[in-house]
Design a protein around this motif. Structure first.
Motif, PDB file in Angstrom:
ATOM      1  N   GLN A  54      60.058  69.452  32.428  1.00 46.55           N
ATOM      2  CA  GLN A  54      59.298  69.834  30.314  1.00 46.55           C
ATOM      3  C   GLN A  54      60.463  70.921  30.515  1.00 46.55           C
ATOM      4  OE1 GLN A  54      56.498  68.243  28.708  1.00 46.55           O
ATOM      5  NE2 GLN A  54      55.560  67.358  31.050  1.00 46.55           N
ATOM      6  N   ASP A  55      60.725  71.011  29.637  1.00 44.15           N
ATOM      7  CA  ASP A  55      61.936  72.303  29.217  1.00 44.15           C
ATOM      8  C   ASP A  55      61.061  72.894  27.456  1.00 44.15           C
ATOM      9  OD1 ASP A  55      62.963  70.319  27.316  1.00 44.15           O
ATOM     10  OD2 ASP A  55      64.670  71.161  28.445  1.00 44.15           O
ATOM     11  N   ASP A  56      60.336  71.793  26.362  1.00 47.24           N
ATOM     12  CA  ASP A  56      59.642  72.083  25.630  1.00 47.24           C
ATOM     13  C   ASP A  56      58.579  72.872  25.402  1.00 47.24           C
ATOM     14  OD1 ASP A  56      58.415  69.833  26.213  1.00 47.24           O
ATOM     15  OD2 ASP A  56      58.323  68.675  23.997  1.00 47.24           O
ATOM     16  N   LEU A  57      58.099  73.195  26.376  1.00 51.94           N
ATOM     17  CA  LEU A  57      57.022  74.082  26.930  1.00 51.94           C
ATOM     18  C   LEU A  57      56.817  75.213  25.992  1.00 51.94           C
ATOM     19  CD1 LEU A  57      55.802  72.926  30.636  1.00 51.94           C
ATOM     20  CD2 LEU A  57      55.329  72.241  28.052  1.00 51.94           C
ATOM     21  N   LEU A  58      55.131  75.711  25.572  1.00 50.61           N
ATOM     22  CA  LEU A  58      54.597  76.975  25.513  1.00 50.61           C
ATOM     23  C   LEU A  58      53.461  77.096  25.960  1.00 50.61           C
ATOM     24  CD1 LEU A  58      54.556  76.519  21.436  1.00 50.61           C
ATOM     25  CD2 LEU A  58      56.328  77.436  23.325  1.00 50.61           C
ATOM     26  N   LEU A  59      53.265  78.529  26.737  1.00 52.26           N
ATOM     27  CA  LEU A  59      52.386  79.090  27.252  1.00 52.26           C
ATOM     28  C   LEU A  59      51.568  79.796  25.911  1.00 52.26           C
ATOM     29  CD1 LEU A  59      50.898  79.971  29.870  1.00 52.26           C
ATOM     30  CD2 LEU A  59      52.343  81.969  29.941  1.00 52.26           C
ATOM     31  N   VAL A  60      49.917  79.790  25.766  1.00 53.08           N
ATOM     32  CA  VAL A  60      49.104  79.730  24.926  1.00 53.08           C
ATOM     33  C   VAL A  60      48.526  81.129  25.853  1.00 53.08           C
ATOM     34  CG1 VAL A  60      47.474  79.825  22.984  1.00 53.08           C
ATOM     35  CG2 VAL A  60      49.911  77.830  23.639  1.00 53.08           C
ATOM     36  N   ALA A  61      48.129  82.349  25.330  1.00 50.35           N
ATOM     37  CA  ALA A  61      47.027  83.642  25.929  1.00 50.35           C
ATOM     38  C   ALA A  61      45.885  83.242  25.133  1.00 50.35           C
ATOM     39  CB  ALA A  61      47.540  84.409  26.564  1.00 50.35           C
ATOM     40  N   VAL A  62      44.961  83.052  25.878  1.00 48.21           N
ATOM     41  CA  VAL A  62      43.861  82.960  25.025  1.00 48.21           C
ATOM     42  C   VAL A  62      42.619  83.712  26.029  1.00 48.21           C
ATOM     43  CG1 VAL A  62      41.493  81.696  23.781  1.00 48.21           C
ATOM     44  CG2 VAL A  62      44.210  80.269  24.050  1.00 48.21           C
TER      45      VAL A  62
END
Length: 115
Positions: A54-62
């Motif tokens: 999958q190339d439509d991803l985001l990494l979200v830091a929380v």
């Protein structure tokens, strides 16, 4: 436990969260009854296992400060403790959001992570 945890989300899922003012989770989260997160040490394996190709991803830091009892560390893959949030994610807890592209080796190219 790690103070910063990570969510992998599609760009569309995150755009909806920004419109709504909170992140209610991806379809797998709705099915399981909580929002799945990973630690910095777990995120690459999570991406390879659940988001391969999958190339439509985001990494979200929380930042977990203030999540209280809604955040539970529970045994999951390989007996490891994974962070699970039993509430919508307030966008005020988000430290940053970065693209998670696929690198030349076919694996996701992760930014530097805390933890």
């Amino acid at each position: 436990m790690d103070r910063i945890i990570y969510k992998i989300a599609t760009k569309a899922q995150w755009a909806e969260a920004e419109r709504a003012g909170s992140f209610a989770g991806a379809p797998v989260d709705h099915a399981d009854g909580y929002i799945h997160f990973s630690t910095a040490a777990q995120a690459k394996e999570t991406a390879a296992k659940h988001f391969a190709g999958q190339d439509d991803l985001l990494l979200v830091a929380v930042d977990t400060d203030g999540m209280g009892e809604a955040l539970k560390w529970e045994v999951s893959r390989g007996g490891a403790l994974f962070p699970h949030l039993y509430a919508p994610l307030s966008l005020s807890a988000v430290v940053w959001v970065k693209a998670l592209p696929i690198g030349p080796d076919g694996a996701h190219d992760f930014p530097e992570m805390d933890g």
